[in-house]
Enzyme design. Structure first.
Site, PDB file in Angstrom:
ATOM      1  N   ASP A  84       0.847  -1.200   0.000  1.00  0.00           N
ATOM      2  CA  ASP A  84       0.000   0.000   0.000  1.00  0.00           C
ATOM      3  C   ASP A  84       0.880   1.245   0.000  1.00  0.00           C
ATOM      4  O   ASP A  84       1.725   1.429   0.871  1.00  0.00           O
ATOM      5  CB  ASP A  84      -0.902  -0.015   1.238  1.00  0.00           C
ATOM      6  N   SER A  94      -7.316   4.001  -1.399  1.00  0.00           N
ATOM      7  CA  SER A  94      -7.086   2.557  -1.284  1.00  0.00           C
ATOM      8  C   SER A  94      -8.348   1.742  -1.505  1.00  0.00           C
ATOM      9  O   SER A  94      -8.289   0.639  -2.062  1.00  0.00           O
ATOM     10  CB  SER A  94      -6.494   2.233   0.089  1.00  0.00           C
ATOM     11  N   GLU A 117      -1.318  -7.796   2.292  1.00  0.00           N
ATOM     12  CA  GLU A 117      -1.066  -6.347   2.213  1.00  0.00           C
ATOM     13  C   GLU A 117       0.018  -5.914   3.189  1.00  0.00           C
ATOM     14  O   GLU A 117      -0.063  -6.196   4.391  1.00  0.00           O
ATOM     15  CB  GLU A 117      -2.335  -5.555   2.523  1.00  0.00           C
ATOM     16  N   ASP A 161       2.096   2.871   3.289  1.00  0.00           N
ATOM     17  CA  ASP A 161       1.211   4.009   3.039  1.00  0.00           C
ATOM     18  C   ASP A 161       1.131   4.931   4.243  1.00  0.00           C
ATOM     19  O   ASP A 161       1.184   6.160   4.103  1.00  0.00           O
ATOM     20  CB  ASP A 161      -0.178   3.470   2.689  1.00  0.00           C
TER      21      ASP A 161
END
Length: 566
Positions: free
Chosen positions: A60, A118, A327, A332
């Site tokens: 991410d 996202s 993930e 992120d």
């Protein structure tokens, strides 16, 4: 058939290239007639275009800039943790063995947008259909769309979701829930456990599974303790009702529970095992904390790598195959905070999980692995500057003609990579030192400098840090939206509209204070529309489709075409 033709051509060529008499020629022609009748097995000539398993890994916020940070550290940091691994990341190994491409990721179509969040990005990857901003599992018109995970489950395959954020966070949620907005995490939690679509869920986020009174109701707290949960997991709730979804998952839907690394490791890995692992109240431990506890083997939470290995162990028992999404979500989070040191550790944590997948899959031909990002976060980059210009020095090369070597700019020395890795706490940790309640009213430059210098190898003075605590920034972003002139706040007068998360702006300003010493620039506190890297490993007939410029909608459709046999 192509194989038979090529054999025939070789034999006929041999007739004309050798000096045979007529009798010899007639014998060869008879042999050719026999060869023409030989049936070659179809699998010897047909390309593999379907797979039993799909593993999708999402870093991410991991745009090409972030991959560059990881690769520069691995390959060129003097004290790189990859020095004993040939300075080669797992991402590099995967790319060398498979295919590399790029993917656009904005909300798709003529009525879409320029930049993605996202939820929308993960929905497009999960469904292969255009989605709207901040939607979960819906198309751009708000209709429920079946995801690759749900389609895999409908075909009898095992399914799993793994994340180091929250299992109800936007990315994992988009593969198994359908909600009009990503913020509806309590509703997402209900859907995840009741839908029957997900066999294995490993992440944080217990707070939306717990009854609203968990902080004060001793019976509820004792129940969680009896289930084996540490108090840190059930310390607070984000629900507005008294449902305990963890208990419902166990009693009503047959999930085995795990709350720490030991419990997860001890769970059986039999075919059909269902697991709900919730290892934190909100997000799991950050990458710096993980790097630290890994050194002395004191980690209580499972790492992203360990969760990945457990998921592979369980899901691969299903004879029909599986779909697994993994993930690395805090890349992120670090990008939003403009925290390069933390981001490096998150990239390292994610690459560990990639290594686990690569080792599992490298000798197989029944699995497609796709590694990509949902978007880039922060507009991160190394940059040369006019700060701390290099001293002139003498080089021995015969082209210098007696002149000194003195670049006009500071291009950044490689030792800065080691200093980034040496950061011992995130910018959130620094903010906590200044005030644990995040009340930054009347804070001083000395307080901020002390907090930064406690955790960072790049040091700042009280004067350099004074602007970090200015309240006007928070007021602009959260309250009255007044504009600040350059004279009022010269340090952040650029792009202030792109720092949107309230008091987190103080973390971004720490990034600004450190920037010149780190040779790092940031363009935003949100996302950018940069195309993101795509790594694909598996049967070549499938993976070669990913070696192009594409869109996340295309990636979703390519994965489904390989896994789902309609």
């Amino acid at each position: 058939m192509m194989f038979k033709k090529s054999m025939l051509a070789m034999v006929v060529s041999g007739v004309f290239l050798t000096g045979c008499n007529d009798d010899d020629t007639r014998e060869v022609i008879k042999e050719v007639e026999v060869i023409k009748e030989i049936e070659v097995p179809r699998e010897a000539v047909e390309e593999v275009t379907t797979v039993k398993n799909v593993i999708l890994m999402i870093g991410d916020g991991m745009g090409p800039q972030q991959v560059g940070l990881l690769e520069e550290y691995a390959r060129r940091a003097p004290n790189s943790t990859y020095n004993d691994q040939g300075n080669e990341t797992a991402l590099t190994k995967l790319g060398q063995a498979g295919q590399l491409g790029l993917s656009l990721n904005a909300p798709f179509g003529a009525n879409g947008s320029l930049v993605v969040d996202s939820a929308c990005s993960a929905t497009q990857l999960a469904t292969g259909i255009a989605a709207g901003s901040e939607m979960i599992g819906l198309d751009s018109e708000g209709n429920v769309v079946k995801t690759i995970l749900e389609k895999a489950k409908a075909q009898g395959k095992a399914t799993g979701l793994v994340s180091d954020t929250r299992i109800t966070h936007a990315t994992p949620a988009a593969f198994a829930a359908h909600q009009p907005h990503r913020s509806l995490e309590p509703e997402i939690a209900e859907e995840l456990i009741s839908s029957g679509s997900v066999d294995l869920m490993l992440s944080g986020g217990a707070r939306v599974f717990l009854p609203s009174d968990i902080k004060t109701d001793e019976a509820d707290r004792q129940l969680m303790a009896d289930l084996g949960a540490p108090e840190s997991v059930y310390k607070k709730s984000k629900r507005s009702d008294d449902r305990n979804l963890i208990l419902e998952a166990k009693n009503d839907y047959g999930y085995n529970l795990a709350f720490d690394a030991g419990q997860l490791n001890n769970l059986a890995s039999d075919e059909g095992t269902k697991i709900l692992g919730l290892f934190a109240n909100s997000g799991m431990a950050d990458g710096i904390a993980y790097s630290d506890c890994k050194k002395d083997n004191s980690c209580e939470q499972p790492s992203l790598r360990e969760m990945t290995l457990k998921a592979l162990d369980i899901l691969s028992k299903d004879p029909d195959g599986f779909f697994l999404m993994i993930e690395g979500g805090q890349i992120d989070w670090a990008g939003h905070l403009n925290d390069a040191g933390w981001m490096l550790h998150e990239l390292l944590k994610f690459d560990e999980a990639v290594a686990a997948v690569y080792e599992w899959v490298k000798d197989r031909n029944d699995t497609l692995v796709v590694v990509t990002a949902d978007h880039e976060t922060g507009s991160f980059g190394f940059s040369y500057s006019r700060n701390d210009l290099p001293e002139a020095r003498i080089l021995d090369g015969d082209g210098m003609n007696g002149q000194e070597y003195k670049p006009n700019f500071n291009f950044g020395v490689l030792s800065k990579l080691d200093r980034l890795y040496a950061q011992s706490g995130t910018f959130y940790d620094m903010m906590d030192i200044v005030n644990a309640d995040w009340d930054f009213t009347n804070t001083t430059g000395e307080q901020w400098a002390n907090a930064i210098n406690t955790h960072s190898e790049f040091k700042v003075t009280a004067e350099e840090a004074a602007f970090i605590g200015e309240r006007e920034v928070n007021e602009y972003h959260v309250h009255d939206h007044k504009y600040l002139s350059a004279d009022e706040f010269p340090k952040v007068n650029d792009f202030k509209e792109f720092y949107v998360y309230g008091d987190e702006i103080h973390g971004d300003l720490i990034g600004r204070a450190l920037a010149k010493e780190q040779n790092i620039v940031w363009g935003t506190g949100t996302h950018t529309a940069a195309p993101v890297p795509v790594y694909a490993f598996g049967p070549e007939a499938i993976t070669k489709q990913f070696s192009t410029m594409q869109h996340h909608v295309d990636i979703g459709n390519k994965m489904m075409a390989a896994l789902i046999q309609e």
